[in-house]
Design a protein around this motif. Sequence first.
Motif, mmCIF file in Angstrom:
data_model
loop_
_atom_site.group_PDB
_atom_site.id
_atom_site.type_symbol
_atom_site.label_atom_id
_atom_site.label_comp_id
_atom_site.label_asym_id
_atom_site.label_seq_id
_atom_site.Cartn_x
_atom_site.Cartn_y
_atom_site.Cartn_z
ATOM 1 N N ILE A 153 35.731 12.819 -14.205
ATOM 2 C CA ILE A 153 34.600 11.729 -13.837
ATOM 3 C C ILE A 153 32.954 13.297 -13.378
ATOM 4 C CG2 ILE A 153 33.135 10.473 -11.596
ATOM 5 C CD1 ILE A 153 36.426 9.664 -11.194
ATOM 6 N N GLY A 154 31.550 12.598 -14.455
ATOM 7 C CA GLY A 154 30.845 13.257 -14.354
ATOM 8 C C GLY A 154 29.737 13.203 -13.272
ATOM 9 N N PHE A 155 29.473 13.883 -12.247
ATOM 10 C CA PHE A 155 27.877 13.500 -11.321
ATOM 11 C C PHE A 155 26.779 14.538 -11.833
ATOM 12 C CE2 PHE A 155 31.874 12.553 -9.491
ATOM 13 C CZ PHE A 155 32.066 11.753 -7.968
ATOM 14 N N ILE A 156 25.798 12.968 -11.944
ATOM 15 C CA ILE A 156 24.416 14.726 -12.693
ATOM 16 C C ILE A 156 23.573 14.026 -11.437
ATOM 17 C CG2 ILE A 156 22.247 14.119 -13.935
ATOM 18 C CD1 ILE A 156 24.197 12.655 -16.105
ATOM 19 N N GLY A 157 22.988 15.338 -10.945
ATOM 20 C CA GLY A 157 22.500 14.794 -9.522
ATOM 21 C C GLY A 157 23.914 15.342 -8.722
ATOM 22 N N ALA A 158 23.755 16.536 -7.163
ATOM 23 C CA ALA A 158 24.402 17.093 -6.463
ATOM 24 C C ALA A 158 23.999 17.414 -5.412
ATOM 25 C CB ALA A 158 25.577 18.242 -7.277
ATOM 26 N N GLY A 159 23.547 15.921 -4.883
ATOM 27 C CA GLY A 159 22.162 16.218 -3.634
ATOM 28 C C GLY A 159 23.171 15.726 -2.340
ATOM 29 N N SER A 163 23.061 19.684 -12.242
ATOM 30 C CA SER A 163 22.012 19.162 -11.701
ATOM 31 C C SER A 163 20.529 20.561 -11.903
ATOM 32 C CB SER A 163 21.425 19.345 -10.037
ATOM 33 O OG SER A 163 21.768 20.540 -9.960
ATOM 34 N N PRO A 164 19.830 20.479 -12.266
ATOM 35 C CA PRO A 164 18.568 21.346 -12.762
ATOM 36 C C PRO A 164 18.221 22.372 -11.978
ATOM 37 C CG PRO A 164 17.485 19.332 -11.881
ATOM 38 C CD PRO A 164 18.461 19.093 -11.639
ATOM 39 N N HIS A 165 18.467 22.349 -10.756
ATOM 40 C CA HIS A 165 18.205 23.662 -9.507
ATOM 41 C C HIS A 165 19.342 24.238 -8.705
ATOM 42 C CE1 HIS A 165 14.625 21.305 -10.378
ATOM 43 N NE2 HIS A 165 13.758 22.224 -11.268
ATOM 44 N N GLY A 166 20.665 23.992 -8.910
ATOM 45 C CA GLY A 166 20.876 24.916 -8.409
ATOM 46 C C GLY A 166 22.073 24.170 -6.912
ATOM 47 N N SER A 167 21.989 22.557 -7.423
ATOM 48 C CA SER A 167 23.170 21.940 -5.675
ATOM 49 C C SER A 167 23.959 21.639 -6.397
ATOM 50 C CB SER A 167 22.264 20.881 -5.549
ATOM 51 O OG SER A 167 21.699 19.802 -6.395
ATOM 52 N N ALA A 168 23.829 21.315 -7.889
ATOM 53 C CA ALA A 168 25.426 21.220 -8.484
ATOM 54 C C ALA A 168 25.859 22.898 -8.326
ATOM 55 C CB ALA A 168 25.547 21.336 -9.585
ATOM 56 N N ALA A 169 25.598 23.769 -8.743
ATOM 57 C CA ALA A 169 26.686 24.972 -9.171
ATOM 58 C C ALA A 169 26.349 25.053 -7.522
ATOM 59 C CB ALA A 169 25.704 25.922 -9.317
ATOM 60 N N ALA A 170 26.339 24.918 -7.134
ATOM 61 C CA ALA A 170 26.651 25.784 -5.105
ATOM 62 C C ALA A 170 27.284 24.139 -4.260
ATOM 63 C CB ALA A 170 24.906 24.897 -3.999
ATOM 64 N N LEU A 184 33.205 24.221 -3.438
ATOM 65 C CA LEU A 184 34.317 23.388 -3.634
ATOM 66 C C LEU A 184 35.764 23.960 -4.538
ATOM 67 C CD1 LEU A 184 33.429 19.804 -3.687
ATOM 68 C CD2 LEU A 184 34.744 21.266 -1.943
ATOM 69 N N ALA A 185 35.506 25.339 -5.081
ATOM 70 C CA ALA A 185 36.355 26.419 -5.740
ATOM 71 C C ALA A 185 37.693 25.918 -5.550
ATOM 72 C CB ALA A 185 35.564 27.692 -5.811
ATOM 73 N N GLY A 186 38.121 26.204 -7.336
ATOM 74 C CA GLY A 186 39.934 26.233 -7.336
ATOM 75 C C GLY A 186 40.031 23.883 -6.574
ATOM 76 N N GLN A 187 39.389 23.484 -6.184
ATOM 77 C CA GLN A 187 39.418 22.462 -5.939
ATOM 78 C C GLN A 187 39.689 20.901 -7.021
ATOM 79 O OE1 GLN A 187 39.332 21.611 -1.610
ATOM 80 N NE2 GLN A 187 38.472 23.478 -1.190
ATOM 81 N N GLY A 188 39.363 21.091 -8.275
ATOM 82 C CA GLY A 188 38.879 20.267 -9.379
ATOM 83 C C GLY A 188 38.305 20.101 -9.527
ATOM 84 N N VAL A 189 36.586 20.815 -9.042
ATOM 85 C CA VAL A 189 35.247 20.283 -9.376
ATOM 86 C C VAL A 189 34.425 21.527 -10.252
ATOM 87 C CG1 VAL A 189 33.254 20.355 -7.636
ATOM 88 C CG2 VAL A 189 35.221 19.156 -7.197
ATOM 89 N N GLU A 190 34.554 20.834 -11.502
ATOM 90 C CA GLU A 190 33.794 22.134 -12.373
ATOM 91 C C GLU A 190 32.153 22.051 -12.240
ATOM 92 O OE1 GLU A 190 36.040 21.760 -15.942
ATOM 93 O OE2 GLU A 190 37.464 21.165 -14.897
ATOM 94 N N HIS A 191 30.986 23.335 -12.511
ATOM 95 C CA HIS A 191 29.598 23.052 -12.771
ATOM 96 C C HIS A 191 29.285 22.835 -14.002
ATOM 97 C CE1 HIS A 191 26.202 25.214 -13.071
ATOM 98 N NE2 HIS A 191 25.732 24.011 -12.588
ATOM 99 N N VAL A 192 28.757 21.630 -14.597
ATOM 100 C CA VAL A 192 28.429 22.448 -15.716
ATOM 101 C C VAL A 192 27.311 22.472 -15.924
ATOM 102 C CG1 VAL A 192 28.589 20.604 -18.038
ATOM 103 C CG2 VAL A 192 30.277 20.291 -16.656
#
Length: 304
Positions: free
Chosen positions: A30-36, A64-71, A76-84
């Motif tokens: 499941i891919g999320f565009i935007g992570a607000g 996301s373009p300005h860092g919210s997805a990376a954050a 949630l590092a190591g819990q099955g969530v990846e930043h693309v």
Amino acid sequence: MTSQAAHATQQAQSVRQDRPCPAVPPGTTIGFIGAGNMAGAIVRGAVAAGLTQGQGAARLLVTSPHGSAAALAGELAGQGVEHVAQAQDLVHASDVVVLGVKPTIVPVVFEQLREELAERRALVVSLAAGLTLARLEEMLPEGARVVRAMPNVAAAVGASMTALAASSRASEEDLALVEGLMAAVGRTARIAEKDFSAFVGLAGSSPAFVFTFIEALARAGVLAGIPKAQAVDIVTQAVLGSALTVQADAGAEDGRTPTDLVDAVCSPGGTTVAGLVAMERAGFSNAVIEGVRATVARDHELGA
Ligand SMILES: NC(=O)C1=CN([C@@H]2O[C@H](COP(=O)(O)OP(=O)(O)OC[C@H]3O[C@@H](n4cnc5c(N)ncnc54)[C@H](OP(=O)(O)O)[C@@H]3O)[C@@H](O)[C@H]2O)C=CC1
Ligand SMILES: O=C(O)[C@@H]1CCC=N1
């Protein structure tokens, strides 16, 4: 994780204990565009509900373009969530693409990802207020499968009320998948799409109305001499208890309606009826109804 996010996750876990663990088909990406606010709450909820753990775990991708997805992915590092980094790559890798961007950004995103969406044919899930299934289909490549979901901010504590409706091309399995995902953040209801605007007034936007009510009630407590933090705490429990009472009665065989409950609190000649009459004189019920009417009208405007 911020202490606020940690607290929200803890609260969400305790609310979630009362519900069965939701499910999506094994191995779904499941891919999320935007992570607000909203996509973030759904991702956190899905992780807390165990969707990304064990056999057949779902994979969650965020961009996301300005860092919210990376954050979010960092939290949630190591819990099955990846930043693309690139949304195009996220679409290529996803079975389901969830749009967690503001309604005005949805057309921009569709335009940017037109080619990838046409190639990948992922199920598209929109959280956007206003944008109808017909409008979304118009903007998407021919034959797209679309589900609309309208959660609310209580998703952050696993207590959302989420409406769902599917386009004619989406299958029962598609709708059930989104139901499984959204069950990670609260209750779900399939409703007729024509009722979505009203639903936004009653549940999507209404937490803001209730927060305003809580704030006003607490301020009245401060006026009467109670310290603010204590007033907020007292009011919050009173509002929570009132909602639980309505819910319990609605589920009971001889359950009382909200009007019956008002009558049960109003002793003849007592304090409550004095307060209630004064509130109605100031236009309380009308203010709420007008607020919902304006919300519904704005939802129509956003979709036009
Ligand atoms: N908030 C609520 O209570 C509810 C919201 N909704 C709906 O959910 C949707 C999202 O709202 P909300 O979560 O509040 O919004 P937020 O402002 O919290 O989040 C918006 C997200 O969109 C990202 N974004 C902005 N521009 C782009 C772009 N061009 N491409 C990809 N991502 C982008 C932002 O990323 P970055 O920060 O990195 O730029 C951010 O993560 C809306 O459509 C709203 O109608 C539905 C029900 C309730
Ligand atoms: O106000 C908004 O646009 C979003 C939709 C529902 C709640 N908040």
